[in-house]
Design an enzyme around this catalytic site. Structure first.
Site, PDB file in Angstrom:
ATOM      1  N   ASP A 103       9.123 -12.153  -4.344  1.00  0.00           N
ATOM      2  CA  ASP A 103       9.025 -12.706  -3.160  1.00  0.00           C
ATOM      3  C   ASP A 103      10.040 -12.541  -1.895  1.00  0.00           C
ATOM      4  OD1 ASP A 103       9.505 -16.143  -1.479  1.00  0.00           O
ATOM      5  OD2 ASP A 103       8.446 -14.543  -0.904  1.00  0.00           O
TER       6      ASP A 103
ATOM      7  N   THR B 121       1.289  -9.756   5.138  1.00  0.00           N
ATOM      8  CA  THR B 121      -0.056 -10.287   5.433  1.00  0.00           C
ATOM      9  C   THR B 121       0.210 -11.372   6.753  1.00  0.00           C
ATOM     10  OG1 THR B 121       0.400 -11.528   3.738  1.00  0.00           O
ATOM     11  CG2 THR B 121      -1.082  -9.925   3.299  1.00  0.00           C
ATOM     12  N   ASP B 122      -0.765 -12.111   6.880  1.00  0.00           N
ATOM     13  CA  ASP B 122      -0.692 -13.085   8.062  1.00  0.00           C
ATOM     14  C   ASP B 122       0.082 -14.241   7.488  1.00  0.00           C
ATOM     15  OD1 ASP B 122      -3.929 -12.395   8.575  1.00  0.00           O
ATOM     16  OD2 ASP B 122      -2.386 -11.705   9.657  1.00  0.00           O
TER      17      ASP B 122
ATOM     18  N   ASP C 137       6.351  -5.734   6.542  1.00  0.00           N
ATOM     19  CA  ASP C 137       4.902  -5.408   6.570  1.00  0.00           C
ATOM     20  C   ASP C 137       4.287  -6.263   5.932  1.00  0.00           C
ATOM     21  OD1 ASP C 137       3.279  -2.158   5.269  1.00  0.00           O
ATOM     22  OD2 ASP C 137       2.628  -4.065   6.559  1.00  0.00           O
TER      23      ASP C 137
ATOM     24  N   ASP D  30       0.843  -1.149   0.038  1.00  0.00           N
ATOM     25  CA  ASP D  30       0.132  -0.003   0.000  1.00  0.00           C
ATOM     26  C   ASP D  30       0.868   1.300  -0.049  1.00  0.00           C
ATOM     27  OD1 ASP D  30       0.226  -1.098   2.975  1.00  0.00           O
ATOM     28  OD2 ASP D  30       0.092   0.734   3.147  1.00  0.00           O
TER      29      ASP D  30
HETATM   30  N1  SAM Z   1      -1.159  -4.029   7.409  1.00  0.00           N
HETATM   31  C1  SAM Z   1      -1.088  -5.240   6.563  1.00  0.00           C
HETATM   32  C2  SAM Z   1      -1.291  -6.448   7.861  1.00  0.00           C
HETATM   33  O1  SAM Z   1      -1.024  -6.181   8.834  1.00  0.00           O
HETATM   34  O2  SAM Z   1      -2.057  -7.656   7.417  1.00  0.00           O
HETATM   35  C3  SAM Z   1      -0.476  -5.500   5.700  1.00  0.00           C
HETATM   36  C4  SAM Z   1      -0.283  -4.604   4.499  1.00  0.00           C
HETATM   37  S1  SAM Z   1       0.606  -4.767   3.169  1.00  0.00           S
HETATM   38  C5  SAM Z   1      -0.536  -4.473   2.151  1.00  0.00           C
HETATM   39  C6  SAM Z   1       0.861  -6.655   3.236  1.00  0.00           C
HETATM   40  C7  SAM Z   1       1.683  -6.699   1.909  1.00  0.00           C
HETATM   41  O3  SAM Z   1       2.577  -8.017   1.812  1.00  0.00           O
HETATM   42  C8  SAM Z   1       0.474  -7.098   0.708  1.00  0.00           C
HETATM   43  O4  SAM Z   1       0.738  -6.209  -0.279  1.00  0.00           O
HETATM   44  C9  SAM Z   1       1.187  -8.647   0.066  1.00  0.00           C
HETATM   45  O5  SAM Z   1       1.157  -8.749  -1.409  1.00  0.00           O
HETATM   46  C10 SAM Z   1       2.413  -8.681   0.637  1.00  0.00           C
HETATM   47  N2  SAM Z   1       3.276 -10.022   0.711  1.00  0.00           N
HETATM   48  C11 SAM Z   1       2.645 -11.004   1.091  1.00  0.00           C
HETATM   49  N3  SAM Z   1       3.504 -11.986   1.021  1.00  0.00           N
HETATM   50  C12 SAM Z   1       4.507 -11.544   0.667  1.00  0.00           C
HETATM   51  C13 SAM Z   1       6.007 -12.103   0.239  1.00  0.00           C
HETATM   52  N4  SAM Z   1       6.145 -13.527   0.585  1.00  0.00           N
HETATM   53  N5  SAM Z   1       6.840 -11.172  -0.265  1.00  0.00           N
HETATM   54  C14 SAM Z   1       6.627 -10.024  -0.229  1.00  0.00           C
HETATM   55  N6  SAM Z   1       5.424  -9.367  -0.155  1.00  0.00           N
HETATM   56  C15 SAM Z   1       4.404 -10.223   0.372  1.00  0.00           C
END
Ligand code: SAM
Length: 284
Positions: free
Chosen positions: A137, A158-159, A156, A85
């Protein structure tokens, strides 16, 4: 009347009213939905889970960024993993002393849609000459990164499900340790102590991190739109202790206006409730 609803646990749901759905698209990695409402403004979800909204994003982005800079004001090279974001990068770029920011986001569409619908967090980020955007990634990136090449890593993410799972592994934390300088600090999205599933993720992450970093703390903040509203970041470091080494005067001399973070709250955020301390101490 339209409602977005998230299942926080088997017995608990959370709903937000919205006026219109701005965008809905499945990327190669996840389902992305943008909505717009009155009270929470524009918000987006990934695979149906709340990520960011205009009402409380300031809390999350203040707390992922500023505690590390108040502990080590000399941070120059920053790696952001995830953060599609743009809000975390926005806060890091407010530090004129920062020389390089690399953002590694797996899903370019999240960032492009945020540039379109969420300028509050994404505007100006890609244009900053200190920024390098990489759509890859995060685990793969750190595996190929040079030893001791960053002062600060902000995860930052996701879960720990789907694409985010790799960012909660021992392999990832070990690579982060290798890629950080001797004064390096790792801040990671550390889930929540309240609902069972999130509390178990929280405990597992802490157990892995404290077995790799000499200093491994956890701090809390109020995130009203995340499950239970009680959310955590991990603070892991090789040298600096976030309480003993906090440099409040130096941080206040940066002169940054922040809506949530301040150096008094910094100390309080690390003072965890007993039930949280007990869960974190429990390695089983
Ligand atoms: N604040 C949010 C939360 O606590 O859930 C997270 C916000 S941010 C949008 C999370 C980002 O992590 C997403 O855009 C997602 O695509 C990214 N993401 C997830 N897994 C990832 C990975 N293995 N490598 C890089 N980015 C990743």
């Amino acid at each position: 009347m339209k409602w977005y609803t998230e299942q926080w646990s088997d017995d608990c749901r959370f709903s937000l009213r919205y006026n219109e759905q701005l965008h809905s698209e499945a990327s190669p990695f996840q389902q992305i939905d943008f909505y717009k409402g009155d009270d929470f403004g524009t918000f987006f979800t990934l695979d149906g889970l709340m990520m960011v909204n205009e009402k409380d994003e300031f809390v999350y982005h203040d707390m992922i960024t500023h505690p590390a800079f108040a502990t080590n004001p000399n941070i120059k090279n920053v790696l952001i993993i995830g953060g599609g974001d743009g809000g975390t990068a926005r806060e890091v770029l407010r530090y004129k002393s920062v020389e390089k920011v690399v953002m590694v986001e797996i899903d370019e569409l999240v960032f492009r849609l945020s540039q379109n619908y969420l300028p509050l967090t994404a505007a100006g980020v890609e244009e900053d000459p200190r920024m390098t955007m990489i759509f890859d990634d995060g685990l793969a990136y750190v595996k190929n990164a040079r030893d001791k090449s960053f002062d600060l890593i902000l995860v930052d993410s996701t879960d720990p499900i789907s694409v985010g799972e790799g960012l909660f592994t021992t392999a990832f934390y070990k690579e982060c340790y290798r890629v950080l300088t001797d004064d390096g600090i790792l801040i990671n999205q550390h889930e929540s102590p309240y609902f069972t599933e999130y509390a178990e993720n929280m405990r597992k992450a802490h157990t892995k991190i404290k077995n790799i970093f000499p200093i491994a703390s956890v701090y809390q903040f109020h995130m009203p739109t995340y499950p239970s509203g009680h959310w955590l970041f991990g603070f892991a470091s090789k040298t600096f202790d976030p309480i003993q080494d906090v440099k409040a005067t130096e941080w206040n001399n940066f002169g940054l206006k922040t809506k949530y973070y301040n150096t008094d709250l910094h100390v309080g955020a690390f003072m965890l409730p007993t039930f949280v301390k007990e869960k974190l101490a429990n390695e089983e």
